[in-house]
Design a protein around this motif. Structure first.
Motif, PDB file in Angstrom:
ATOM      1  N   LYS A  76       5.350   5.139   2.874  1.00  0.00           N
ATOM      2  CA  LYS A  76       5.142   5.917   4.107  1.00  0.00           C
ATOM      3  C   LYS A  76       3.886   6.765   4.021  1.00  0.00           C
ATOM      4  CE  LYS A  76       9.807   6.430   5.904  1.00  0.00           C
ATOM      5  NZ  LYS A  76      10.887   7.351   6.217  1.00  0.00           N
ATOM      6  N   GLN A  77       3.595   7.295   2.844  1.00  0.00           N
ATOM      7  CA  GLN A  77       2.431   8.145   2.672  1.00  0.00           C
ATOM      8  C   GLN A  77       1.155   7.336   2.443  1.00  0.00           C
ATOM      9  OE1 GLN A  77       5.247   8.662   0.589  1.00  0.00           O
ATOM     10  NE2 GLN A  77       6.085  10.198   1.968  1.00  0.00           N
ATOM     11  N   ARG A  78       1.277   6.101   1.938  1.00  0.00           N
ATOM     12  CA  ARG A  78       0.098   5.371   1.483  1.00  0.00           C
ATOM     13  C   ARG A  78      -0.240   4.107   2.274  1.00  0.00           C
ATOM     14  NH1 ARG A  78       0.396   4.490  -4.756  1.00  0.00           N
ATOM     15  NH2 ARG A  78      -1.662   3.655  -4.289  1.00  0.00           N
ATOM     16  N   PHE A  79       0.514   3.775   3.315  1.00  0.00           N
ATOM     17  CA  PHE A  79       0.216   2.524   4.029  1.00  0.00           C
ATOM     18  C   PHE A  79      -1.163   2.555   4.677  1.00  0.00           C
ATOM     19  CE2 PHE A  79       2.462   4.822   7.444  1.00  0.00           C
ATOM     20  CZ  PHE A  79       1.559   4.670   8.494  1.00  0.00           C
ATOM     21  N   GLY A  80      -1.732   3.746   4.844  1.00  0.00           N
ATOM     22  CA  GLY A  80      -3.085   3.874   5.379  1.00  0.00           C
ATOM     23  C   GLY A  80      -4.149   3.278   4.466  1.00  0.00           C
ATOM     24  N   GLU A  81      -3.799   3.013   3.214  1.00  0.00           N
ATOM     25  CA  GLU A  81      -4.724   2.390   2.269  1.00  0.00           C
ATOM     26  C   GLU A  81      -4.903   0.897   2.546  1.00  0.00           C
ATOM     27  OE1 GLU A  81      -3.525   3.196  -1.779  1.00  0.00           O
ATOM     28  OE2 GLU A  81      -3.012   5.276  -1.271  1.00  0.00           O
ATOM     29  N   LEU A  82      -4.033   0.352   3.384  1.00  0.00           N
ATOM     30  CA  LEU A  82      -4.062  -1.085   3.669  1.00  0.00           C
ATOM     31  C   LEU A  82      -4.818  -1.357   4.969  1.00  0.00           C
ATOM     32  CD1 LEU A  82      -0.354  -1.852   2.780  1.00  0.00           C
ATOM     33  CD2 LEU A  82      -2.364  -2.352   1.398  1.00  0.00           C
ATOM     34  N   ARG A  83      -5.450  -2.507   5.029  1.00  0.00           N
ATOM     35  CA  ARG A  83      -6.189  -2.914   6.224  1.00  0.00           C
ATOM     36  C   ARG A  83      -5.280  -3.731   7.129  1.00  0.00           C
ATOM     37  NH1 ARG A  83     -11.925  -5.284   4.572  1.00  0.00           N
ATOM     38  NH2 ARG A  83     -11.729  -5.823   6.762  1.00  0.00           N
ATOM     39  N   LYS A  84      -5.334  -3.447   8.412  1.00  0.00           N
ATOM     40  CA  LYS A  84      -4.507  -4.169   9.384  1.00  0.00           C
ATOM     41  C   LYS A  84      -5.101  -5.517   9.753  1.00  0.00           C
ATOM     42  CE  LYS A  84      -2.252  -0.174  11.392  1.00  0.00           C
ATOM     43  NZ  LYS A  84      -1.925   0.574  12.593  1.00  0.00           N
TER      44      LYS A  84
END
Length: 134
Positions: A76-84
């Motif tokens: 939840k805290q780190r999914f921003g590290e992934l590219r969509k």
């Protein structure tokens, strides 16, 4: 009706409701990602984001070459590290946590999510282990 009959009925209703809830969650998780075999995983792994959703200790003990570690508990805290805009390949020891991670990613706008069908425990490709300090 006596008290025990009412308690039994309430208990059965609770058990049935819980079973229905679990069934719905099972299908939601399954629809969040596509399961792929080892061969397809290996074939495409240079073009995707590989994410190991196990804990750090398990990751350090051995992981698929090229994978990054984002434990499910931190997703939840780190999914921003992934590219969509790139496919995401998830794996854990079996596949339960991978599907939970896939559902969380799907809720946050990610598509093209895949799960290693039999998990890391059945992986037959290249792995990397952290070197011990001894």
């Amino acid at each position: 009706m006596d008290t025990w009959t009412i308690v039994t009925i309430i208990l059965w209703i609770g058990i049935i409701a819980w079973g229905i809830w679990e069934l719905v969650q099972f299908f939601r998780r399954k629809n969040a990602a596509t399961a792929i075999e080892n061969d397809e995983f290996k074939q495409n792994m240079r073009k995707v984001q590989i994410v190991d959703v196990r804990g750090k200790d398990d990751f350090d003990a051995g992981h698929i070459l090229g994978a990054r570690n984002i434990p499910y508990m931190q997703m939840k805290q780190r999914f921003g590290e992934l590219r969509k805009d790139q496919p995401i390949y998830l794996y854990d020891d079996k596949k339960t946590i991978s599907y939970r991670s896939a559902l969380l990613l799907k809720k946050n706008g990610f598509d093209n999510i895949y799960v290693l069908k039999d998990g890391y425990s059945k992986w037959d490709g290249k792995i990397k282990r952290k070197k011990s300090l001894n």
